[in-house]
Design a protein around this motif. Structure first.
Motif, PDB file in Angstrom:
ATOM      1  N   UNK A  64       0.583  -1.168   0.344  1.00 51.76           N
ATOM      2  CA  UNK A  64      -0.160   0.776  -0.094  1.00 51.76           C
ATOM      3  C   UNK A  64       1.016   1.236   0.083  1.00 51.76           C
ATOM      4  N   UNK A  65       2.474   1.271   0.730  1.00 49.27           N
ATOM      5  CA  UNK A  65       3.054   2.662   0.412  1.00 49.27           C
ATOM      6  C   UNK A  65       4.279   2.376  -0.777  1.00 49.27           C
ATOM      7  N   UNK A  66       3.036   0.955  -1.547  1.00 45.31           N
ATOM      8  CA  UNK A  66       4.611   1.743  -3.009  1.00 45.31           C
ATOM      9  C   UNK A  66       5.607   0.692  -3.180  1.00 45.31           C
ATOM     10  N   UNK A  67       5.930   0.074  -1.883  1.00 48.01           N
ATOM     11  CA  UNK A  67       7.286  -0.717  -2.105  1.00 48.01           C
ATOM     12  C   UNK A  67       7.339  -1.765  -1.948  1.00 48.01           C
ATOM     13  N   UNK A  68       8.227  -2.275  -2.839  1.00 49.16           N
ATOM     14  CA  UNK A  68       8.500  -3.168  -2.311  1.00 49.16           C
ATOM     15  C   UNK A  68       9.579  -4.553  -1.583  1.00 49.16           C
ATOM     16  N   UNK A  69       9.139  -5.470  -1.141  1.00 53.72           N
ATOM     17  CA  UNK A  69      10.601  -5.773   0.174  1.00 53.72           C
ATOM     18  C   UNK A  69      10.943  -7.296  -1.362  1.00 53.72           C
ATOM     19  N   UNK A  70      12.720  -6.895  -1.253  1.00 49.65           N
ATOM     20  CA  UNK A  70      13.322  -8.437  -1.619  1.00 49.65           C
ATOM     21  C   UNK A  70      14.799  -7.579  -1.241  1.00 49.65           C
ATOM     22  N   UNK A  71      14.873  -9.891  -0.901  1.00 52.00           N
ATOM     23  CA  UNK A  71      16.419  -9.952  -0.484  1.00 52.00           C
ATOM     24  C   UNK A  71      17.795  -9.499  -0.765  1.00 52.00           C
ATOM     25  N   UNK A  72      18.275  -8.540   0.547  1.00 60.71           N
ATOM     26  CA  UNK A  72      19.550  -8.851   0.135  1.00 60.71           C
ATOM     27  C   UNK A  72      19.677  -6.824   0.009  1.00 60.71           C
ATOM     28  N   UNK A  85      12.022   1.511 -15.321  1.00 60.41           N
ATOM     29  CA  UNK A  85      12.913   3.116 -14.312  1.00 60.41           C
ATOM     30  C   UNK A  85      12.956   2.023 -13.210  1.00 60.41           C
ATOM     31  N   UNK A  86      11.803   0.435 -12.904  1.00 62.98           N
ATOM     32  CA  UNK A  86      12.268   0.181 -11.981  1.00 62.98           C
ATOM     33  C   UNK A  86      13.228  -0.611 -12.052  1.00 62.98           C
ATOM     34  N   UNK A  87      13.557  -1.178 -13.040  1.00 62.18           N
ATOM     35  CA  UNK A  87      14.845  -2.113 -13.548  1.00 62.18           C
ATOM     36  C   UNK A  87      15.884  -1.394 -13.271  1.00 62.18           C
ATOM     37  N   UNK A  88      16.038   0.170 -12.979  1.00 62.49           N
ATOM     38  CA  UNK A  88      17.112   0.579 -13.303  1.00 62.49           C
ATOM     39  C   UNK A  88      17.385   0.630 -12.078  1.00 62.49           C
ATOM     40  N   UNK A  89      16.148   1.441 -10.975  1.00 59.61           N
ATOM     41  CA  UNK A  89      16.865   1.809  -9.531  1.00 59.61           C
ATOM     42  C   UNK A  89      16.689  -0.008  -8.622  1.00 59.61           C
ATOM     43  N   UNK A  90      16.416  -1.143  -9.155  1.00 60.66           N
ATOM     44  CA  UNK A  90      16.590  -2.194  -8.415  1.00 60.66           C
ATOM     45  C   UNK A  90      18.469  -2.373  -9.041  1.00 60.66           C
ATOM     46  N   UNK A  93      20.210  -0.623  -6.262  1.00 61.14           N
ATOM     47  CA  UNK A  93      20.001  -1.381  -5.402  1.00 61.14           C
ATOM     48  C   UNK A  93      21.157  -2.627  -5.368  1.00 61.14           C
ATOM     49  N   UNK A  94      21.233  -3.499  -6.133  1.00 60.68           N
ATOM     50  CA  UNK A  94      21.776  -4.392  -6.307  1.00 60.68           C
ATOM     51  C   UNK A  94      23.393  -4.558  -6.317  1.00 60.68           C
ATOM     52  N   UNK A  95      23.959  -2.947  -6.782  1.00 58.61           N
ATOM     53  CA  UNK A  95      25.435  -3.111  -7.598  1.00 58.61           C
ATOM     54  C   UNK A  95      26.253  -3.114  -6.091  1.00 58.61           C
ATOM     55  N   UNK A  96      25.277  -2.749  -5.302  1.00 59.37           N
ATOM     56  CA  UNK A  96      26.544  -2.626  -3.549  1.00 59.37           C
ATOM     57  C   UNK A  96      26.962  -4.411  -3.227  1.00 59.37           C
ATOM     58  N   UNK A  97      25.851  -5.107  -3.737  1.00 58.55           N
ATOM     59  CA  UNK A  97      25.480  -6.761  -3.051  1.00 58.55           C
ATOM     60  C   UNK A  97      26.355  -7.189  -4.253  1.00 58.55           C
ATOM     61  N   UNK A  99      28.216  -8.533  -8.093  1.00 59.52           N
ATOM     62  CA  UNK A  99      29.040  -7.552  -8.905  1.00 59.52           C
ATOM     63  C   UNK A  99      28.213  -6.826 -10.568  1.00 59.52           C
ATOM     64  N   UNK A 100      27.501  -7.715 -11.047  1.00 56.81           N
ATOM     65  CA  UNK A 100      27.138  -7.878 -12.696  1.00 56.81           C
ATOM     66  C   UNK A 100      25.361  -7.835 -11.510  1.00 56.81           C
ATOM     67  N   UNK A 101      25.166  -6.492 -11.407  1.00 54.74           N
ATOM     68  CA  UNK A 101      23.272  -6.678 -11.241  1.00 54.74           C
ATOM     69  C   UNK A 101      22.188  -6.320 -12.081  1.00 54.74           C
ATOM     70  N   UNK A 102      22.594  -7.086 -13.337  1.00 53.46           N
ATOM     71  CA  UNK A 102      21.195  -6.936 -14.045  1.00 53.46           C
ATOM     72  C   UNK A 102      20.264  -7.718 -13.551  1.00 53.46           C
ATOM     73  N   UNK A 103      18.059  -7.057 -13.394  1.00 57.68           N
ATOM     74  CA  UNK A 103      17.988  -7.065 -13.019  1.00 57.68           C
ATOM     75  C   UNK A 103      16.550  -6.777 -14.338  1.00 57.68           C
ATOM     76  N   UNK A 104      15.858  -8.900 -14.179  1.00 54.40           N
ATOM     77  CA  UNK A 104      14.477  -8.265 -14.988  1.00 54.40           C
ATOM     78  C   UNK A 104      13.314  -8.351 -13.840  1.00 54.40           C
TER      79      UNK A 104
END
Length: 229
Positions: A64-72, A85-90, A93-97, A99-104
């Motif tokens: 309801x607050x518009x957010x999603x929760x994912x591991x790490x 836009x969401x793929x880029x944001x994720x 976010x994963x670039x800190x965890x 090496x190759x944070x490609x997200x689909x």
């Protein structure tokens, strides 16, 4: 009767505005078949996959607050984001965890939310499944009242840059011959059925945007110089 510029499917005209159909106080954009990018909304299901770390793949629901929760990673805002836009944001976010944070990101099929108001049995917000149109939405909202003007049903849609577009549809023919101008609907369209012969539609639209709209998160219409959330 003064001549009032009027907006319809073909754009501005200089015809006299019929009683019950005047929207001269709202400068609508000219109607077009503009197809906006899909934007997520609370309640949507999203499939998130990371090719370099498949163990992190997950199907999540926009809260309801518009957010999603994912591991790490911390929660990420998804509402009002397009898929790229969401793929880029994720990925960021994963670039800190990783090496190759490609997200689909894949949007799972979601109901078509539309608002139906005016002279119908049960006005309100409805979830329509599959392909839908204005006539089907009216039927789902309890059908026309006997006081309805079925030949001048008003469709409001968010157009380019958030500007509201408006057109009228003659649904009366569909009830008689099946040849109605049914108008395929899109997410968050407004279908308003005016009362026959009564000029009250403009007041309804103003109240809807300012007081009644159930769509309040990350979604707005621009009415002239004002943006109505």
């Amino acid at each position: 009767m003064p001549r009032i510029p009027r907006m319809d499917l073909l754009g501005p005209t200089d015809e006299p505005a019929p009683r019950g159909r005047a929207f001269s106080d709202i400068p609508y954009a000219t109607w077009s078949d503009y197809e906006p990018d899909y934007r997520f909304y609370p309640g949507d299901e999203i499939e998130v996959s990371l090719p370099s770390a498949p163990e992190l793949n997950k199907t999540v629901t926009v809260q309801p607050d518009g957010r999603i929760s994912l591991p790490l990673i911390s929660t990420v805002m998804a509402a009002d984001r397009t898929i790229p836009e969401l793929q880029a944001d994720l990925a960021q976010a994963y670039s800190r965890q990783l090496l190759r944070p490609e997200v689909d990101v894949v949007a799972k099929a979601a109901p078509l939310k539309v608002f139906v108001g005016g002279e119908v049995g049960t006005p309100g917000m409805f979830d329509l499944t599959g392909d839908s149109d204005a006539l089907r939405a009216v039927i789902q909202a309890g059908d026309f009242k006997t006081s309805a003007d079925r030949s001048s049903v008003i469709i409001i849609r968010r157009g380019p840059d958030g500007r509201a577009m408006m057109r009228r549809a003659n649904l009366y023919r569909g009830l008689k011959s099946g040849a109605s101008d049914v108008v395929p609907l899109r997410r968050f369209d407004i279908v308003y059925v005016p009362r026959s012969g009564v000029a009250e539609a403009s007041l309804f639209i103003q109240q809807y945007f300012r007081d009644l709209s159930p769509v309040t998160f990350g979604f707005n219409y621009a009415l002239g110089a004002n943006v109505i959330n």
